[in-house]
Design an enzyme around this catalytic site. Structure first.
Site, PDB file in Angstrom:
ATOM      1  N   LYS A 107       1.393  -1.121   0.332  1.00 49.49           N
ATOM      2  CA  LYS A 107      -0.177   0.187  -0.007  1.00 49.49           C
ATOM      3  C   LYS A 107       0.670   1.026  -0.196  1.00 49.49           C
ATOM      4  CE  LYS A 107      -4.010   1.510   2.231  1.00 49.49           C
ATOM      5  NZ  LYS A 107      -5.121   1.221   3.939  1.00 49.49           N
ATOM      6  N   SER A 133      -9.570   1.947   2.284  1.00 52.82           N
ATOM      7  CA  SER A 133      -8.997   2.340   1.565  1.00 52.82           C
ATOM      8  C   SER A 133      -7.417   1.032   0.978  1.00 52.82           C
ATOM      9  CB  SER A 133      -8.341   3.735   2.649  1.00 52.82           C
ATOM     10  OG  SER A 133      -7.455   2.877   3.365  1.00 52.82           O
ATOM     11  N   SER A 146     -10.907  -1.182   6.860  1.00 50.57           N
ATOM     12  CA  SER A 146     -10.061  -0.438   6.007  1.00 50.57           C
ATOM     13  C   SER A 146      -9.179  -1.929   4.669  1.00 50.57           C
ATOM     14  CB  SER A 146      -8.791   0.870   5.328  1.00 50.57           C
ATOM     15  OG  SER A 146      -9.678   1.934   5.414  1.00 50.57           O
TER      16      SER A 146
END
Lengths: 478, 473
Positions: free
Chosen positions: A65, A140, A164
């Protein structure tokens, strides 16, 4: 080959029928091929990092990420304010993976600074759901979920502050695991809400998650909130007998007063899933929890996470690093940098965070939210004395179409849509595994267990996964 | 109408001594501009604070020395504000649960001892250094994150003199504990001053004015005096004091307006969740307590009350812990405290000053020092001889006792002296004749005795015995 399990790739690597370069090239080529359509990555690596090692993960490609610090590699947090930021140090999770020989394929897109759940707010554009391009992947950890669902990489690292990792994993038909708070070092993770943030894994099986966890978990002197080592190999314990393990589900979370058809099917999928769980020996009870308490989860989360986010992101001023916008004096520089660097949604959160921390509001809003968090955690800790975990559908819906939802903090409230936050409130380990399809879109089921019992949550999820039959699925959208 | 009484409160910031910064591993100390740095000091995304145990230990020592209550758990909070000298956008400090609360420091004022009560002392981090040029600003982050201890007094100080007495006492506590070098010229100790005035009979405090970041005690004194003057004039002319923050301008000799209460910053304090609550174990607290030295105030009063040393000398001896330790070690070998003090204050310090020496340069060990003082007190050697011994020991880097032996000790035994006198008589019959003829020969004979003994006889005793012997003739 990169759409397979880690064990499959390990075998081919070990008998030398493929090399780690082959795997990297394949993953990179797939990443490039899908990039325009799905936008999983902010950065795709040109070259394979060279690292000799002999672990389960050596030579295995993965995604990271883009809110995790990588020395010398662009790390943007998917925000304009960091669009050219190249860190000078490695996050602990990245260092551990590198040392284990895992091969970074790319940095995955997130909702700006990990604040959001749609995958539509990153500065490089929206991330699309591999099962239906007109739908969101959620966030996310959007690119982390889509890169795994597309079969580009066998696993990606994400972060989870409210849901997330687990929500996009559920929307993408893959497995998402949020470990116990402190199980994986946060050093190098761009902070969103420090008391809730965790680093976790998205993969296509619980077994693969456990392989990655075995590498990335452990105490870190750089993170005072990291737990002491538990000295358990999760991958060795995922097949332990689960007969007699007790789970509960929350009655109030499964109400469907409006008779929503999609929700009905999701609830139906859930009941079928727990039937299968019971067949293999789980004891599953219905438990009732004060609805008023459950309804405070989201507002309390909203207040706490916005407050912490406001403070955590105060370092983004363009003074020491980041995308500085010139101004007439120091204050003007910081003001302009932040005004131009953040999207409206982020600023909204900062305004809320700032408001609830103000002297005159703090006790009524921020501290009350912390008290509510404590009440919720106390209630679940009480239940966890009797139960090994709770089980519920991961989300209240299938992945929304792009015009159906936004990251504006909304008014409508569903307990089922917000229960994953409980995992972050209590620091509990929590996993979402695919449990079938509704309207041709994947849905997932989640198990949340006692703090520090990561191995047990993975063990229970793995056993359930075996009988559900959705393990290892890759989107069929091609 | 009654007079106005000034009411003063102080906030003292001191940089603590430690190898590394308060929450990062960068060096705490001198260095080229922007070299003592790591990612945390610059607030890079993803960095996390790790508490410096040494800084905690030092601040705990100070808290105990200030007679403060110490919390069961160590907690940190964030103080949020934007400024380029604060890279994270917040300062890690202790708001809810300081490392010490409700303490006091004793000072000796002209009207007797006074207790200055301490509201709290808390551990936090320093900001970066900034230099503002006409069109740009320079930032040195070496100082960013250095452990900083802030001690806040109650508004209980009533004059500039008291404020300075407190500051000196406080600085000495830091020095005694080796917690800080506390050099104001290096910005290691900085003071915020609150001043308000009230009428003598009023119990309610007047409106306070704050003056921030004063860098020397001399300036603190000036600032307080000038602020009292400014406020008195306003009140006497029927005006009202506004609650505001002002800056003392040394050149103007008065404070100038910075911001009013209306513009006060809301720092939005809240708990720092990256640092878990740390239980201060009893064993840790005890280990800190056990290495607390006896402090200046207590020592000074012991010197005066128990040893009978004069006030001024007691001040001098206790001002520097090393000197005081040296003194105490010497008298522990049995020498008389007053004689020892007189030798240190009356001779050694002056000698050191004149020759630009520090205590480290004085290699006389305490045991020997004590022996020489004892010889002097017992009259075996004169004060001058003792000084000569010390001087020679320092200048020639020789062992004191060797020198003492070499120089020979003073002859003060009466019978020994009597024997010497009689020897001189028998060797100098002419002088005896002169004496018998009524001539005053005392001085001449003394000279002969001194010559014979190389001046080692005790002159007083010799004179006395000489008179006796002459009368016998």
């Amino acid at each position: 080959m990169t759409e397979l399990f880690i064990d499959d790739m390990r075998k081919e690597l070990d008998n030398k029928s493929v090399t780690s370069s082959d795997l990297f090239n394949e993953a990179r080529d797939k990443a490039l091929k899908y990039q325009d359509e799905y936008n999983s990555f902010v950065t795709i690596m040109d070259k394979k990092e060279e690292m000799d090692s002999n672990t389960k993960l050596s030579g295995i490609p993965y995604g990271l990420k883009d809110n995790i610090s990588t020395k010398g590699i662009l790390t943007t947090g998917s925000s304009n304010i960091l669009k050219d930021y190249i860190p000078v140090y490695d996050a602990t999770v990245y260092r551990k993976l590198k040392e284990a020989g895992a091969v970074l394929v790319g940095k995955t897109v997130l909702d700006e600074l990990a604040m959001g759940g749609t995958g539509t707010t990153g500065h490089t554009g929206i991330v699309r759901n591999p099962w239906d391009k007109d739908r969101m992947i959620g966030g996310s950890s959007s690119g982390s979920a889509s890169s795994v669902a597309l079969g580009i990489v066998p696993f990606s690292i994400g972060s989870d502050t409210g849901d997330s990792i687990r929500k996009p994993a559920s929307y993408g038909g893959v497995v998402g695991f949020k470990p116990t708070y402190g199980r994986v070092s946060r050093y190098g993770l761009f902070a969103f809400a420090s008391s809730l943030d965790t680093v976790g894994v998205i993969a296509r099986s619980t077994r693969d998650i456990s392989y990655v966890m075995d590498i990335i978990k452990g105490h870190d002197d750089r993170d005072m909130t990291s737990l002491p080592d538990d000295n358990i190999l999760y991958s060795d314990n995922i097949n332990n007998e689960i007969k007699g393990k007790k789970l509960f589900y929350i009655k109030e979370a499964l109400e469907n007063k409006s008779g929503n058809k999609e929700l009905e099917q999701i609830i139906d999928n859930f009941y079928k899933t727990i039937d299968k769980a019971r067949e293999i020996g789980f004891i599953i009870d219905e438990v009732s929890i004060d609805k008023e308490l459950l309804e405070t989860i989201y507002p309390a989360y909203n207040v706490i996470s916005c407050a912490e986010a406001t403070s955590n992101n105060s370092n983004l001023t363009g003074i020491c690093f980041g995308n500085r916008i010139d101004g007439k004096d120091i204050n003007d520089i910081m003001m302009k940098t932040r005004t131009e660097g953040f999207s409206e949604l982020i600023k909204r959160r900062f305004v809320i965070g700032s408001y609830v921390l103000q002297k005159e509001n703090q006790d009524k809003l921020f501290l009350n939210a912390c008290r509510v968090r404590r009440l919720i955690v106390d209630r679940f800790n009480e239940l966890f004395k009797e139960y090994d975990g709770y089980i519920l559908p991961s989300t209240e819906r299938i992945a929304p179409r792009f015009n159906e939802a936004s990251d504006k903090l909304g008014d409508d409230y569903l307990i089922l849509g917000n229960h994953l936050i409980i995992g972050n409130f209590g620091g509990y380990p929590s996993i979402s595994i695919p449990s079938g399809f509704v309207n041709n879109m994947p849905v997932g089921i989640s198990i949340t267990g006692r703090a520090k019992e990561d191995y047990l949550v993975l063990n229970m999820a793995n056993k359930l996964e075996e009988v559900l039959g959705y393990k290892g699925q890759v989107s069929k959208s091609e | 109408m009654s007079k106005y009484v000034p009411v003063i409160g102080l906030e003292v910031h001191s940089e603590l001594k430690s190898n590394s910064k308060n929450f990062s591993s960068s060096k705490n100390g001198e260095g080229e501009v922007n070299t003592n740095l790591c990612p945390l000091d610059l607030g890079y995304p993803g960095t996390l604070p790790v508490v410096n145990k040494e800084a905690v230990r030092k601040s705990l020592m100070v808290a105990m020395a200030l007679n403060c209550n110490v919390p069961e758990k160590l907690c940190f909070d964030r103080k949020n504000y934007y400024y380029p000298d604060l890279p994270k956008g917040y300062q890690i400090t202790q708001f809810g649960s300081p490392i010490g609360v409700h303490g006091y420091v004793m000072i000796d004022t002209d009207s007797g001892p006074k207790k200055i009560s301490i509201q709290d002392t808390h551990l936090e981090e320093d900001t970066a250094n900034m230099d503002h040029m006409s069109t740009y600003s320079l930032i040195d982050y070496n100082r960013a994150g250095v452990p900083l201890l802030e001690t806040v007094t109650d508004p209980c100080i009533n004059s500039a003199d008291e404020a300075i007495l407190f500051l000196e006492a406080y600085r000495n506590i830091l020095l005694y504990l080796d917690a800080s070098d506390a050099r104001a010229d290096l910005g290691q100790i900085r003071v915020d001053v609150n001043v308000s005035l009230k009428r003598e009979e009023d119990s309610k405090l007047g409106t306070r004015v704050e003056m921030k970041n004063i860098n020397s005690f001399k300036t603190v004194r000036e600032a307080i005096i000038s602020e009292i003057d400014r406020q008195t004039k306003i009140l006497e002319s029927g005006g009202v004091i506004e609650q505001e923050t002002r800056r003392y301008d040394e050149n103007l000799g008065t404070s100038v307006f910075m911001r009013s209460k209306v513009d006060a910053v809301d720092y939005k304090y809240y708990r720092e969740s990256n640092i878990p609550e740390i239980k201060l174990r009893d064993s840790f607290i005890d280990s800190v307590k056990n290495c607390l030295p006896i402090l200046e105030y207590e020592r000074r009063h012991k010197y005066i009350d128990v040893y009978g040393i004069g006030k001024v000398d007691a001040y001098t001896l206790t001002k520097d812990k090393k000197l005081s330790d040296y003194f105490e070690k010497i008298i522990s070998y049995g020498s008389n405290p007053v004689d020892t003090s007189n030798m240190i204050v009356g001779f050694l310090l002056g000698y050191m000053n004149k020759n630009f020496l520090s205590l480290e340069d004085i290699k006389i060990n305490e045991d020997d020092f004590s022996s020489v003082i004892k010889m002097m007190s017992d009259g075996k050697i004169s004060n001058k001889q003792a000084k000569d011994i010390f001087t020679k020991a320092i200048e020639e880097d020789k062992n004191v006792m060797d020198i003492a032996k070499e120089m020979g000790s003073q002859i003060s035994d009466k019978e020994e002296i009597r024997r010497i006198i009689n020897e001189v008589f028998s060797e100098n019959t002419k002088v005896i004749e002169d004496y018998k003829n009524g001539k005053n020969v005392n001085g001449f004979i003394m000279g002969l005795i001194m010559k014979k003994t190389s001046g080692k006889v005790n002159p007083g005793i010799t004179n006395m015995v000489l008179k006796e012997e002459l009368e016998k003739l």
